[in-house]
Motif scaffolding. Structure first.
Motif, PDB file in Angstrom:
ATOM      1  N   GLU A 255      -6.918  -6.198 -62.907  1.00 31.05           N
ATOM      2  CA  GLU A 255      -6.639  -4.862 -62.415  1.00 31.05           C
ATOM      3  C   GLU A 255      -7.505  -3.874 -63.197  1.00 31.05           C
ATOM      4  OE1 GLU A 255      -2.547  -3.291 -60.874  1.00 31.05           O
ATOM      5  OE2 GLU A 255      -2.646  -2.987 -63.052  1.00 31.05           O
TER       6      GLU A 255
ATOM      7  N   ASN B  12     -16.298   4.539 -61.976  1.00 26.58           N
ATOM      8  CA  ASN B  12     -16.085   5.461 -60.867  1.00 26.58           C
ATOM      9  C   ASN B  12     -17.096   6.595 -60.951  1.00 26.58           C
ATOM     10  OD1 ASN B  12     -15.194   7.148 -58.855  1.00 26.58           O
ATOM     11  ND2 ASN B  12     -13.103   7.323 -59.615  1.00 26.58           N
TER      12      ASN B  12
ATOM     13  N   TYR C 114     -15.219   1.407 -58.589  1.00 25.48           N
ATOM     14  CA  TYR C 114     -13.953   0.716 -58.771  1.00 25.48           C
ATOM     15  C   TYR C 114     -12.978   1.756 -59.313  1.00 25.48           C
ATOM     16  CZ  TYR C 114     -16.758  -3.541 -58.491  1.00 25.48           C
ATOM     17  OH  TYR C 114     -17.610  -4.535 -58.078  1.00 25.48           O
ATOM     18  N   LEU C 115     -11.818   1.882 -58.667  1.00 29.29           N
ATOM     19  CA  LEU C 115     -10.835   2.888 -59.042  1.00 29.29           C
ATOM     20  C   LEU C 115      -9.721   2.260 -59.862  1.00 29.29           C
ATOM     21  CD1 LEU C 115     -10.531   4.681 -55.578  1.00 29.29           C
ATOM     22  CD2 LEU C 115     -12.166   5.142 -57.435  1.00 29.29           C
TER      23      LEU C 115
ATOM     24  N   ASP D 132      -7.403  -0.784 -58.781  1.00 31.50           N
ATOM     25  CA  ASP D 132      -8.041  -1.777 -57.914  1.00 31.50           C
ATOM     26  C   ASP D 132      -7.852  -3.152 -58.534  1.00 31.50           C
ATOM     27  OD1 ASP D 132      -8.981   0.178 -56.196  1.00 31.50           O
ATOM     28  OD2 ASP D 132     -11.084  -0.007 -56.810  1.00 31.50           O
ATOM     29  N   ARG D 133      -7.768  -4.157 -57.666  1.00 35.15           N
ATOM     30  CA  ARG D 133      -7.654  -5.537 -58.146  1.00 35.15           C
ATOM     31  C   ARG D 133      -8.909  -6.290 -57.760  1.00 35.15           C
ATOM     32  NH1 ARG D 133      -1.356  -6.035 -56.346  1.00 35.15           N
ATOM     33  NH2 ARG D 133      -0.550  -4.881 -58.128  1.00 35.15           N
TER      34      ARG D 133
ATOM     35  N   LEU E  80     -12.947  -7.121 -53.892  1.00 33.90           N
ATOM     36  CA  LEU E  80     -12.144  -5.976 -54.299  1.00 33.90           C
ATOM     37  C   LEU E  80     -10.943  -5.854 -53.373  1.00 33.90           C
ATOM     38  CD1 LEU E  80     -11.687  -3.066 -55.562  1.00 33.90           C
ATOM     39  CD2 LEU E  80     -13.216  -2.272 -53.769  1.00 33.90           C
ATOM     40  N   GLN E  81      -9.770  -5.649 -53.967  1.00 34.91           N
ATOM     41  CA  GLN E  81      -8.559  -5.374 -53.191  1.00 34.91           C
ATOM     42  C   GLN E  81      -8.062  -4.017 -53.682  1.00 34.91           C
ATOM     43  OE1 GLN E  81      -4.654  -7.547 -53.755  1.00 34.91           O
ATOM     44  NE2 GLN E  81      -5.545  -8.777 -52.117  1.00 34.91           N
ATOM     45  N   ARG E  82      -8.045  -3.037 -52.771  1.00 39.59           N
ATOM     46  CA  ARG E  82      -7.657  -1.680 -53.161  1.00 39.59           C
ATOM     47  C   ARG E  82      -6.289  -1.339 -52.574  1.00 39.59           C
ATOM     48  NH1 ARG E  82     -12.345   2.143 -52.901  1.00 39.59           N
ATOM     49  NH2 ARG E  82     -12.537   1.267 -54.993  1.00 39.59           N
TER      50      ARG E  82
ATOM     51  N   ARG F 164      -3.271   0.879 -51.211  1.00 39.70           N
ATOM     52  CA  ARG F 164      -3.289   2.157 -50.510  1.00 39.70           C
ATOM     53  C   ARG F 164      -2.860   3.255 -51.468  1.00 39.70           C
ATOM     54  NH1 ARG F 164      -0.588   1.950 -44.732  1.00 39.70           N
ATOM     55  NH2 ARG F 164       0.772   3.298 -45.915  1.00 39.70           N
ATOM     56  N   ARG F 165      -3.584   4.351 -51.446  1.00 37.09           N
ATOM     57  CA  ARG F 165      -3.269   5.511 -52.300  1.00 37.09           C
ATOM     58  C   ARG F 165      -2.317   6.430 -51.539  1.00 37.09           C
ATOM     59  NH1 ARG F 165      -5.365   2.792 -56.274  1.00 37.09           N
ATOM     60  NH2 ARG F 165      -7.588   2.692 -56.380  1.00 37.09           N
TER      61      ARG F 165
END
Length: 164
Positions: free
Chosen positions: A65, A72, A79-80, A83-84, A158-160, A162-163
């Motif tokens: 993670e 960024n 990558y935020l 993010d995973r 990358l798995q982001r 939801r924000r």
């Protein structure tokens, strides 16, 4: 429209062989991972996360993670935090004896001081060093001695979340 003209499509199930569950090193587990990465009992205590992949997985996969803002720069390459990253380990003999494919991948580097998500912009095999780069300009490039590195992983996916 009459019922006779409606075509019903069947859902095609995912091939279960291509869903992998990998250990997740979340932001809170990163310090423990530095001590326990070689301990199968410790790895077994980590939560797992599923990833859908397009081929049979071979190798050592771990999800990390993202912590912080060093990767960024406001672009789609960023990558935020949160993010995973699905990552595949690169065997140490490969980064000790030959150059990494630095233009193809981003990397997770398990360093004695912490877990780093970075680009590698130079790999000096003779001096056993890598130069790491952050996308965020506030973080300068840094040369790391590979003797201080425990593991290196390619970032595969990358798995982001939801924000909100």
């Amino acid at each position: 429209m009459s019922k006779e003209n409606i075509e019903i499509l069947e859902a095609i199930p995912l091939n279960q062989n291509y869903i992998i569950n990998v250990p997740l090193v979340n932001q809170y587990a990163q310090a423990g991972y530095l001590c326990g990465f070689q301990d199968a009992a410790y790895i077994a205590t980590l939560p797992t996360i599923p990833f859908i992949i397009d081929h049979e997985a071979k190798g050592n996969y771990v999800a990390f993670e993202v912590r912080g803002d060093s990767m960024n720069d406001g672009t789609e390459e960023s990558y935020l935090e949160g993010d995973r990253l699905l990552c595949r380990e690169i065997a140490p003999y490969l980064w000790a004896e030959s150059k990494l494919h630095i233009r193809k991948w981003d990397f997770v580097i398990v360093h004695e001081d912490g877990i780093l998500v970075k680009r590698i912009i130079d790999h000096n095999v003779e001096n056993h060093t890598i130069t790491i780069h952050s996308l965020n300009d506030m973080y300068p490039d840094r040369v790391i001695d590979l003797a201080e590195v425990r593991q290196i992983f390619n970032v595969i996916e990358l798995q982001r979340p939801r924000r909100r």
